[in-house]
Write an enzyme that holds these catalytic residues in place. Structure first.
Site, PDB file in Angstrom:
ATOM      1  N   ARG A 190      60.835 -53.848  31.164  1.00 11.95           N
ATOM      2  CA  ARG A 190      60.985 -54.646  32.389  1.00 11.95           C
ATOM      3  C   ARG A 190      61.868 -53.928  33.405  1.00 11.95           C
ATOM      4  NH1 ARG A 190      63.086 -60.792  31.971  1.00 11.95           N
ATOM      5  NH2 ARG A 190      65.070 -59.719  31.684  1.00 11.95           N
ATOM      6  N   LYS A 219      63.636 -57.749  38.742  1.00  9.03           N
ATOM      7  CA  LYS A 219      65.015 -58.166  38.453  1.00  9.03           C
ATOM      8  C   LYS A 219      65.960 -57.259  39.240  1.00  9.03           C
ATOM      9  CE  LYS A 219      67.802 -59.733  34.570  1.00  9.03           C
ATOM     10  NZ  LYS A 219      68.252 -60.951  35.250  1.00  9.03           N
ATOM     11  N   GLU A 269      62.132 -71.791  38.974  1.00  8.48           N
ATOM     12  CA  GLU A 269      63.018 -71.483  37.843  1.00  8.48           C
ATOM     13  C   GLU A 269      64.443 -71.876  38.170  1.00  8.48           C
ATOM     14  OE1 GLU A 269      63.073 -67.251  37.092  1.00  8.48           O
ATOM     15  OE2 GLU A 269      63.239 -66.777  39.207  1.00  8.48           O
TER      16      GLU A 269
HETATM   17  N1  PMP Z   1      65.053 -66.129  35.736  1.00  8.62           N
HETATM   18  C1  PMP Z   1      66.088 -65.485  36.312  1.00  8.62           C
HETATM   19  C2  PMP Z   1      66.256 -65.566  37.785  1.00  8.62           C
HETATM   20  C3  PMP Z   1      66.996 -64.765  35.520  1.00  8.62           C
HETATM   21  O1  PMP Z   1      68.034 -64.132  36.087  1.00  8.62           O
HETATM   22  C4  PMP Z   1      66.831 -64.734  34.122  1.00  8.62           C
HETATM   23  C5  PMP Z   1      67.830 -63.986  33.269  1.00  8.62           C
HETATM   24  N2  PMP Z   1      67.466 -62.648  33.142  1.00  8.62           N
HETATM   25  C6  PMP Z   1      65.737 -65.416  33.560  1.00  8.62           C
HETATM   26  C7  PMP Z   1      64.873 -66.105  34.396  1.00  8.62           C
HETATM   27  C8  PMP Z   1      65.493 -65.413  32.087  1.00  8.62           C
HETATM   28  O2  PMP Z   1      65.028 -64.159  31.657  1.00  8.62           O
HETATM   29  P1  PMP Z   1      65.390 -63.589  30.227  1.00  8.62           P
HETATM   30  O3  PMP Z   1      64.890 -64.576  29.221  1.00  8.62           O
HETATM   31  O4  PMP Z   1      64.677 -62.288  30.142  1.00  8.62           O
HETATM   32  O5  PMP Z   1      66.859 -63.444  30.179  1.00  8.62           O
END
Ligand code: PMP
Length: 287
Positions: free
Chosen positions: A50, A146, A179
Site C-alpha cells: 500500500r 495514504k 469513514e
Molecule cells: N481510514 C483512514 C483515514 C486511516 O487513516 C486508517 C488508518 N490507516 C484507516 C482507514 C484504517 O486502515 P488500516 O486498517 O490499514 O489501519
C-alpha cells in the site's frame, strides 16, 4: 528508542529533518501505520504494497525495493528489542526549496519510528458524531492514497472533541458514509455485514480487508455498498476497524443508541477471531 532515518539508526533526540522537507511544508509524502503482535509484524507485505501504491499515485519514487523497505521495519524493531509495537513508516518527497515543485526534491526522506504498544481490544464502545466536513472526493485527493496530508481527518476530529465524543464519521461528497478519521466503518443488519466501497472516498484498510476475510470465513455475508447515515442509525451493530483501533464497537451515533449501547454479538465474534489470527498473519521479527 532508536529511529531509522535515511539509512542510519539514531536516538530519538537526534531524529531531525529539514524545515525545507516537503513532507513538512506541503504534506507531500506517504506513510503507513503498522502493528507488531508478539514478534509478528501484522500483514507487513500488505502495508508495504500500500505504501508503494500511495507513492506511485503521487509520482514519488522510493529509491529501494519493497524487500529492503520490509527489512528496515524489521531491523528497527530488532534494534529496539520490541515484540509488541506500533510502527510508523514515512516516505516524504524530501528536501526542496520553498516552491512546491517536487522536481526540486532530489532524495526522498525515509524514516521508521517504533514504539511499544500492547494489544488493545478493550471492551468499551465509543460515541461518534457525523462531521460537517466531508471526506475528500476521489477526484480531489483520493483517500485511497495514504498521504501525509491528514488535515481533513484532523478537522473532523476537532469536531468530535468539541462535541465531547470519541470519534467523527465523515460523509463523502455525495452524502454517503465514508469513514472515520483514521478507521473504516462496518454495520450489521439482520446478520449481514456491510461496509462502504473504496469508491465512497475511503482508504482500503488492511484491517478492513482482514475483517471482511474473517467474517466470510465465519460464514457471514459481507457486502461492500454505499451506506446512508440512516442505515447506521438503525443498524443492529456498528463497529470501526483500523491498525491502531483494531475492532471497536460504536454504541452511539449522533445521539442514537446502537444495540442499546452494548457491544453486539457479531462484533464480539469478529474481535475474538481477530485476536486469534493477529499473531499468525504477518512477518516474524525474530527467526
Ligand atoms: N481510514 C483512514 C483515514 C486511516 O487513516 C486508517 C488508518 N490507516 C484507516 C482507514 C484504517 O486502515 P488500516 O486498517 O490499514 O489501519
Amino acid at each position: 528508542m532508536k529511529i531509522y532515518l535515511n539509512g542510519k539508526f539514531v536516538d530519538k533526540e537526534d531524529a531531525k529533518i529539514s524545515v525545507y522537507d516537503h513532507g513538512l511544508l506541503y504534506g507531500d509524502g506517504v506513510f503507513e501505520g503498522i502493528r507488531a503482535y508478539d514478534g509478528v509484524v501484522f500483514k507487513l507485505k500488505e502495508h508495504i504494497d500500500r505504501l508503494y501504491d500511495s507513492a506511485k499515485s503521487i509520482t514519488l519514487e522510493i529509491p529501494m525495493s519493497k524487500e529492503e523497505m520490509e527489512k528496515i521495519v524489521i531491523e528497527t524493531l530488532r534494534v529496539n528489542n520490541l515484540k509488541d509495537a506500533y510502527i510508523r513508516l514515512v516516505v516524504t518527497r524530501g528536501v526542496g526549496d520553498l516552491g512546491l515543485d517536487p522536481r526540486k526534491c532530489k532524495t526522498p526522506t525515509i524514516f521508521c519510528i517504533t514504539e511499544p504498544m500492547n494489544p488493545l481490544l478493550g471492551e468499551d464502545g465509543i460515541r461518534v458524531i457525523t462531521a460537517s466536513v466531508r471526506r475528500l472526493p476521489v477526484d480531489v485527493l483520493n483517500p485511497a492514497v495514504k498521504s501525509l496530508n491528514y488535515l481533513n481527518s484532523v478537522l473532523a476530529k476537532i469536531q468530535a472533541n468539541y462535541a465531547g465524543v470519541d470519534e467523527a464519521f465523515l460523509l463523502d461528497a455525495e452524502g454517503y458514509v465514508a469513514e472515520g478519521t483514521g478507521d473504516n466503518i462496518f454495520v450489521v443488519k439482520n446478520g449481514v455485514i456491510k461496509t462502504p466501497p473504496v469508491s465512497s472516498s475511503v482508504l482500503r484498510g488492511i484491517t478492513r480487508d482482514t475483517v471482511i476475510d474473517l467474517a466470510r470465513e465465519l460464514g457471514y455475508e459481507v457486502v461492500e455498498e454505499r451506506l446512508t447515515l440512516h442505515e447506521l442509525y438503525v443498524a443492529d451493530e456498528v463497529f470501526i476497524t483500523g491498525t491502531a483501533a483494531e475492532i471497536v464497537p460504536v454504541v452511539e451515533i449522533d445521539g442514537r443508541k446502537i444495540n442499546d449501547g452494548k457491544i453486539g454479538e457479531i462484533t464480539k465474534k469478529l474481535r475474538e477471531k481477530f485476536k486469534e489470527v493477529r499473531t499468525k498473519l504477518g512477518t516474524k521479527i525474530y527467526e
